[in-house]
Design a protein around this motif. Structure first.
Motif, mmCIF file in Angstrom:
data_model
loop_
_atom_site.group_PDB
_atom_site.id
_atom_site.type_symbol
_atom_site.label_atom_id
_atom_site.label_comp_id
_atom_site.label_asym_id
_atom_site.label_seq_id
_atom_site.Cartn_x
_atom_site.Cartn_y
_atom_site.Cartn_z
ATOM 1 N N PRO A 240 -2.770 12.727 -6.982
ATOM 2 C CA PRO A 240 -2.674 12.568 -5.509
ATOM 3 C C PRO A 240 -1.701 13.375 -4.994
ATOM 4 C CG PRO A 240 -2.592 10.407 -6.867
ATOM 5 C CD PRO A 240 -2.381 11.447 -7.911
ATOM 6 N N ALA A 241 -1.886 13.909 -3.903
ATOM 7 C CA ALA A 241 -0.991 15.119 -3.316
ATOM 8 C C ALA A 241 0.351 14.377 -3.034
ATOM 9 C CB ALA A 241 -1.651 15.731 -2.133
ATOM 10 N N GLY A 242 0.419 13.454 -2.485
ATOM 11 C CA GLY A 242 1.792 12.769 -2.030
ATOM 12 C C GLY A 242 2.762 12.689 -3.294
ATOM 13 N N LEU A 243 2.115 12.227 -4.261
ATOM 14 C CA LEU A 243 3.110 12.231 -5.667
ATOM 15 C C LEU A 243 3.185 13.591 -6.195
ATOM 16 C CD1 LEU A 243 1.084 9.256 -7.481
ATOM 17 C CD2 LEU A 243 3.105 9.214 -6.089
ATOM 18 N N LEU A 244 2.314 14.462 -6.217
ATOM 19 C CA LEU A 244 2.643 15.812 -6.672
ATOM 20 C C LEU A 244 3.817 16.499 -5.694
ATOM 21 C CD1 LEU A 244 -0.964 17.300 -7.282
ATOM 22 C CD2 LEU A 244 0.641 16.477 -8.878
ATOM 23 N N ARG A 245 3.827 16.130 -4.349
ATOM 24 C CA ARG A 245 4.904 16.833 -3.561
ATOM 25 C C ARG A 245 6.291 16.159 -3.814
ATOM 26 N NH1 ARG A 245 7.914 14.701 -0.217
ATOM 27 N NH2 ARG A 245 6.777 12.892 0.000
ATOM 28 N N ARG B 196 0.573 4.920 -7.729
ATOM 29 C CA ARG B 196 1.644 5.210 -9.012
ATOM 30 C C ARG B 196 1.047 4.275 -10.316
ATOM 31 N NH1 ARG B 196 4.765 5.822 -4.618
ATOM 32 N NH2 ARG B 196 6.066 7.703 -4.670
ATOM 33 N N SER B 197 0.703 3.275 -9.844
ATOM 34 C CA SER B 197 0.141 2.357 -10.956
ATOM 35 C C SER B 197 -1.255 2.022 -10.852
ATOM 36 C CB SER B 197 0.984 1.040 -10.936
ATOM 37 O OG SER B 197 0.798 0.701 -9.628
ATOM 38 N N SER B 198 -2.062 2.825 -10.128
ATOM 39 C CA SER B 198 -3.507 2.588 -10.101
ATOM 40 C C SER B 198 -4.217 3.007 -11.408
ATOM 41 C CB SER B 198 -4.061 3.281 -9.170
ATOM 42 O OG SER B 198 -3.739 3.145 -7.686
ATOM 43 N N ALA B 199 -4.976 2.175 -11.835
ATOM 44 C CA ALA B 199 -6.005 2.448 -12.872
ATOM 45 C C ALA B 199 -6.671 3.807 -12.825
ATOM 46 C CB ALA B 199 -7.145 1.316 -13.255
ATOM 47 N N LEU C 225 -8.416 -3.175 0.313
ATOM 48 C CA LEU C 225 -7.716 -3.027 -1.188
ATOM 49 C C LEU C 225 -7.458 -1.542 -1.677
ATOM 50 C CD1 LEU C 225 -10.060 -5.607 -2.885
ATOM 51 C CD2 LEU C 225 -7.982 -6.122 -1.929
ATOM 52 N N ALA C 226 -6.177 -1.363 -1.831
ATOM 53 C CA ALA C 226 -5.647 0.356 -2.309
ATOM 54 C C ALA C 226 -5.884 0.084 -3.947
ATOM 55 C CB ALA C 226 -4.297 0.487 -1.956
ATOM 56 N N LEU C 227 -7.140 0.859 -4.224
ATOM 57 C CA LEU C 227 -7.356 0.611 -5.755
ATOM 58 C C LEU C 227 -7.405 1.810 -6.508
ATOM 59 C CD1 LEU C 227 -10.499 -1.935 -5.638
ATOM 60 C CD2 LEU C 227 -8.122 -2.317 -5.879
ATOM 61 N N VAL C 228 -7.149 3.023 -5.838
ATOM 62 C CA VAL C 228 -6.808 4.320 -6.572
ATOM 63 C C VAL C 228 -5.765 5.090 -5.940
ATOM 64 C CG1 VAL C 228 -9.262 4.502 -7.539
ATOM 65 C CG2 VAL C 228 -8.713 5.426 -5.255
ATOM 66 N N ARG D 25 -15.684 -6.668 0.308
ATOM 67 C CA ARG D 25 -14.552 -6.176 -0.145
ATOM 68 C C ARG D 25 -14.399 -4.797 0.262
ATOM 69 N NH1 ARG D 25 -14.746 -7.932 -6.124
ATOM 70 N NH2 ARG D 25 -16.965 -7.321 -5.798
ATOM 71 N N ILE D 26 -13.420 -4.115 0.734
ATOM 72 C CA ILE D 26 -13.280 -2.817 1.206
ATOM 73 C C ILE D 26 -12.021 -2.238 0.178
ATOM 74 C CG2 ILE D 26 -12.741 -1.287 2.806
ATOM 75 C CD1 ILE D 26 -13.351 -3.341 4.797
ATOM 76 N N ALA D 27 -12.399 -1.189 -0.447
ATOM 77 C CA ALA D 27 -11.578 -0.283 -1.238
ATOM 78 C C ALA D 27 -10.962 0.737 -0.645
ATOM 79 C CB ALA D 27 -12.034 -0.331 -2.719
ATOM 80 N N THR D 28 -9.959 1.146 -0.684
ATOM 81 C CA THR D 28 -9.252 2.645 -0.255
ATOM 82 C C THR D 28 -8.403 3.190 -1.466
ATOM 83 O OG1 THR D 28 -7.179 1.753 0.559
ATOM 84 C CG2 THR D 28 -9.253 1.362 1.938
ATOM 85 N N SER D 29 -8.064 4.394 -1.055
ATOM 86 C CA SER D 29 -7.204 5.337 -1.909
ATOM 87 C C SER D 29 -5.545 4.551 -1.495
ATOM 88 C CB SER D 29 -7.112 6.580 -2.004
ATOM 89 O OG SER D 29 -6.315 7.199 -2.820
ATOM 90 N N THR D 30 -4.349 5.051 -1.839
ATOM 91 C CA THR D 30 -3.239 4.563 -1.803
ATOM 92 C C THR D 30 -2.344 5.408 -0.743
ATOM 93 O OG1 THR D 30 -3.134 3.525 -3.731
ATOM 94 C CG2 THR D 30 -1.194 3.627 -2.672
ATOM 95 N N ALA D 31 -2.248 4.769 0.440
ATOM 96 C CA ALA D 31 -1.405 5.365 1.486
ATOM 97 C C ALA D 31 0.054 5.747 1.159
ATOM 98 C CB ALA D 31 -1.307 4.541 2.748
ATOM 99 N N GLY D 32 0.439 6.803 1.361
ATOM 100 C CA GLY D 32 1.583 7.406 0.848
ATOM 101 C C GLY D 32 1.842 8.052 -0.371
ATOM 102 N N ALA D 33 1.033 7.957 -1.375
ATOM 103 C CA ALA D 33 0.746 8.535 -2.294
ATOM 104 C C ALA D 33 -0.488 9.431 -2.416
ATOM 105 C CB ALA D 33 0.587 7.409 -3.692
#
Length: 240
Positions: A30-35, A140-143, A134-137, A100-108
């Protein structure tokens, strides 16, 4: 050459590097975490991000030599086909309380950030969807998404959600998977994801130049990406 690159570039990256004359070692995430890793001192020659703001932040902090925009993207919905009703479109699907709606994790992960922008543009309806999403991917702690699987495919087929909001560059691949339907999100609701790279070394500059070449642009567009900017941004020098 060592590169840190956004996970959404993973599938197209080998095609790009096959046309680059130097050996490249790439770590995806995830680009936010890489930064954050780079800001904390992790070394690389180039950082390829799905959000131009991350390379620009490194430039402003004096960590990068220059920034180049090289591609763009947008969002789409992937839906479990069997839950669709006659007349459903992207908006009716997102506002159905039974899904149910899944998304990636904002910020990360920038995909999550762009999804939040989508909710903003939807107004009152978007606020209700934001609360249910639901932020599922991508966190930092996503499966981790299993190797060789697309996030939308994995999330839906594993029963974690009926809808996934993700990048439209995957739409063509997702449309080939049985049981999935891809719905386009129209402008002006759909945010434009601007991809950019932070040049950290002279070696990285050569790769940044290639990413802006006509060959690289063709490869990216063939894989579902949209055109991006071409201008390099460098630190502004002032006279003492």
């Amino acid at each position: 050459m060592r590169v840190l690159a956004a996970g959404s570039l993973r599938r197209v990256w080998p095609q790009l590097i096959a046309h680059f004359p130097e050996a490249v070692e790439t770590q995806f995430g995830p680009a936010g975490l890489l930064r954050e890793h780079i800001a904390s001192g992790e070394a690389c020659d180039l950082f390829a991000s799905a959000n131009l703001a991350h390379p620009q932040a490194l430039l402003a902090a004096g960590r990068a030599q220059s920034v180049a925009a090289f591609a763009s993207n947008s969002l789409c919905l992937t839906v479990r086909s069997e839950v669709l009703r006659d007349g459903d479109d992207w908006l009716s699907v997102l506002t159905r309380d039974d899904l149910r709606i899944a998304t990636s994790t904002a910020g990360a992960d920038p995909s999550g950030d762009y999804t939040q922008m989508l909710f903003d543009r939807m107004g009152v309806a978007g606020e209700a969807v934001r609360k249910r999403a639901l932020a599922l991917v991508g966190g930092r702690s996503s499966a981790p998404v299993p190797a060789g699987r697309l996030a939308a495919e994995w999330i839906i087929h594993s029963g974690q959600a009926e809808v996934f909001i993700g990048y439209a560059s995957y739409a063509a691949l997702l449309r080939e998977i049985a049981g999935l339907t891809v719905l386009d999100i129209p402008e002006p609701f759909n945010p434009r994801a601007e991809y950019g790279c932070a040049v950290m070394t002279a070696q990285g500059q050569r790769l940044a130049d290639f990413l802006q070449s006509e060959k690289a642009k063709t490869i990216l567009q063939n894989e579902g990406f949209l055109p991006g900017g071409a201008a390099l941004t460098r630190p502004t020098k002032t006279n003492p």
